[in-house]
Scaffold this motif. Structure first.
Motif, PDB file in Angstrom:
ATOM      1  N   ALA A  54       4.163   1.196   7.847  1.00  0.00           N
ATOM      2  CA  ALA A  54       3.012   2.294   8.960  1.00  0.00           C
ATOM      3  C   ALA A  54       2.841   1.127   9.706  1.00  0.00           C
ATOM      4  O   ALA A  54       3.283   1.677  10.706  1.00  0.00           O
ATOM      5  N   ALA A  55       2.874   0.142   9.379  1.00  0.00           N
ATOM      6  CA  ALA A  55       2.605  -0.881  10.584  1.00  0.00           C
ATOM      7  C   ALA A  55       3.540  -1.602  10.823  1.00  0.00           C
ATOM      8  O   ALA A  55       3.680  -1.634  12.133  1.00  0.00           O
ATOM      9  N   ALA A  56       5.011  -0.889  10.350  1.00  0.00           N
ATOM     10  CA  ALA A  56       6.400  -1.790  10.626  1.00  0.00           C
ATOM     11  C   ALA A  56       6.980  -0.184  11.595  1.00  0.00           C
ATOM     12  O   ALA A  56       7.052  -0.608  12.955  1.00  0.00           O
ATOM     13  N   GLU A  57       5.971   0.970  11.306  1.00  0.00           N
ATOM     14  CA  GLU A  57       6.936   2.374  12.127  1.00  0.00           C
ATOM     15  C   GLU A  57       6.328   1.790  13.117  1.00  0.00           C
ATOM     16  O   GLU A  57       6.554   1.984  14.696  1.00  0.00           O
ATOM     17  N   ALA A  58       4.420   1.585  13.211  1.00  0.00           N
ATOM     18  CA  ALA A  58       4.459   1.614  14.975  1.00  0.00           C
ATOM     19  C   ALA A  58       4.540   0.130  15.516  1.00  0.00           C
ATOM     20  O   ALA A  58       4.528   0.211  16.336  1.00  0.00           O
ATOM     21  N   LYS A  98      14.795   3.546  12.734  1.00  0.00           N
ATOM     22  CA  LYS A  98      13.754   3.430  12.778  1.00  0.00           C
ATOM     23  C   LYS A  98      14.416   3.688  11.101  1.00  0.00           C
ATOM     24  O   LYS A  98      13.274   2.313  10.356  1.00  0.00           O
ATOM     25  N   LYS A  99      15.341   3.934  10.680  1.00  0.00           N
ATOM     26  CA  LYS A  99      15.441   4.301   9.352  1.00  0.00           C
ATOM     27  C   LYS A  99      15.737   2.641   8.988  1.00  0.00           C
ATOM     28  O   LYS A  99      15.710   2.346   7.810  1.00  0.00           O
ATOM     29  N   VAL A 105      12.290  -3.669   6.432  1.00  0.00           N
ATOM     30  CA  VAL A 105      11.112  -3.803   6.124  1.00  0.00           C
ATOM     31  C   VAL A 105      10.672  -3.537   4.500  1.00  0.00           C
ATOM     32  O   VAL A 105      10.517  -4.982   3.743  1.00  0.00           O
ATOM     33  N   GLU A 106      11.063  -2.704   3.527  1.00  0.00           N
ATOM     34  CA  GLU A 106      11.247  -2.002   2.304  1.00  0.00           C
ATOM     35  C   GLU A 106      11.827  -3.521   1.776  1.00  0.00           C
ATOM     36  O   GLU A 106      11.253  -3.995   0.717  1.00  0.00           O
ATOM     37  N   GLN A 107      13.060  -3.750   2.171  1.00  0.00           N
ATOM     38  CA  GLN A 107      14.192  -5.575   0.996  1.00  0.00           C
ATOM     39  C   GLN A 107      13.054  -6.608   1.638  1.00  0.00           C
ATOM     40  O   GLN A 107      12.353  -7.039   0.478  1.00  0.00           O
ATOM     41  N   ALA A 135       6.689 -10.563  10.641  1.00  0.00           N
ATOM     42  CA  ALA A 135       7.240 -11.018  11.485  1.00  0.00           C
ATOM     43  C   ALA A 135       7.438  -9.378  11.636  1.00  0.00           C
ATOM     44  O   ALA A 135       7.991  -8.679  13.216  1.00  0.00           O
ATOM     45  N   LEU A 136       8.050  -8.534  10.713  1.00  0.00           N
ATOM     46  CA  LEU A 136       8.485  -7.318  10.328  1.00  0.00           C
ATOM     47  C   LEU A 136       6.937  -5.902  11.226  1.00  0.00           C
ATOM     48  O   LEU A 136       7.179  -5.475  11.158  1.00  0.00           O
ATOM     49  N   LEU A 137       5.326  -6.510  10.498  1.00  0.00           N
ATOM     50  CA  LEU A 137       4.434  -5.619  10.775  1.00  0.00           C
ATOM     51  C   LEU A 137       3.694  -5.883  11.632  1.00  0.00           C
ATOM     52  O   LEU A 137       2.566  -5.487  11.854  1.00  0.00           O
ATOM     53  N   LYS A 138       3.419  -6.932  13.011  1.00  0.00           N
ATOM     54  CA  LYS A 138       2.636  -7.518  13.982  1.00  0.00           C
ATOM     55  C   LYS A 138       3.324  -7.545  15.052  1.00  0.00           C
ATOM     56  O   LYS A 138       4.697  -8.413  14.991  1.00  0.00           O
TER      57      LYS A 138
END
Length: 138
Positions: A54-58, A98-99, A105-107, A135-138
């Motif tokens: 969710a954070a990465a999508e945003a 995005k995919k 992000v999952e990796q 780095a990929l969340l914020k």
């Protein structure tokens, strides 16, 4: 007197060195706290994959300024190295949709969760893998 002088010089050197080292440690802790605060929506002190996604999508939506459905090196603002971008870009177009971004992000989440408990806590976020995830969340 000589010992007093040496002690004063040593104390002065230590007092000068401490403030120089402190910001890096504080920055890391501060970054971890910001990531947890932003991504830990259930306030349990850790981030699970759903929260990370969710954070990465945003973040993706925020970074993707030209609204072409992808982020490139410029839009990623140093969050991903060229090597990591290439590895996460199976269609080799030099961008991440995005995919592809969420797969990265999952990796990174899995790498930051060495105990495989399905969550990443503050201690894990302070590791190299945790910082890469952050780095990929914020």
């Amino acid at each position: 007197m000589r010992n007093v002088t040496h002690a004063a010089v040593l104390l002065g050197a230590v007092s000068l060195a401490l403030p120089l080292g402190m910001p890096a440690a504080n920055a890391r802790s501060s970054g971890v706290e910001k990531t947890l605060k932003a991504a830990d929506t259930d306030n349990d002190g850790s981030i699970d994959l759903k929260e990370a996604t969710a954070a990465a999508e945003a973040l993706f939506d925020k970074l993707e300024k030209d609204k072409d459905g992808t982020v490139d090196t410029k839009e990623l603002q140093g969050r991903v190295s060229k090597k990591d971008l290439k590895a996460a870009d199976p269609d080799n177009d030099g961008t991440l949709d995005k995919k592809e971004f969420l797969a990265l992000v999952e990796q990174r989440f899995k790498a930051a969760d060495p105990d495989n408990d399905g969550t990443v806590d503050a201690k894990e976020l302070k590791t190299a893998a945790g910082l890469a995830l952050s780095a990929l969340l914020k």
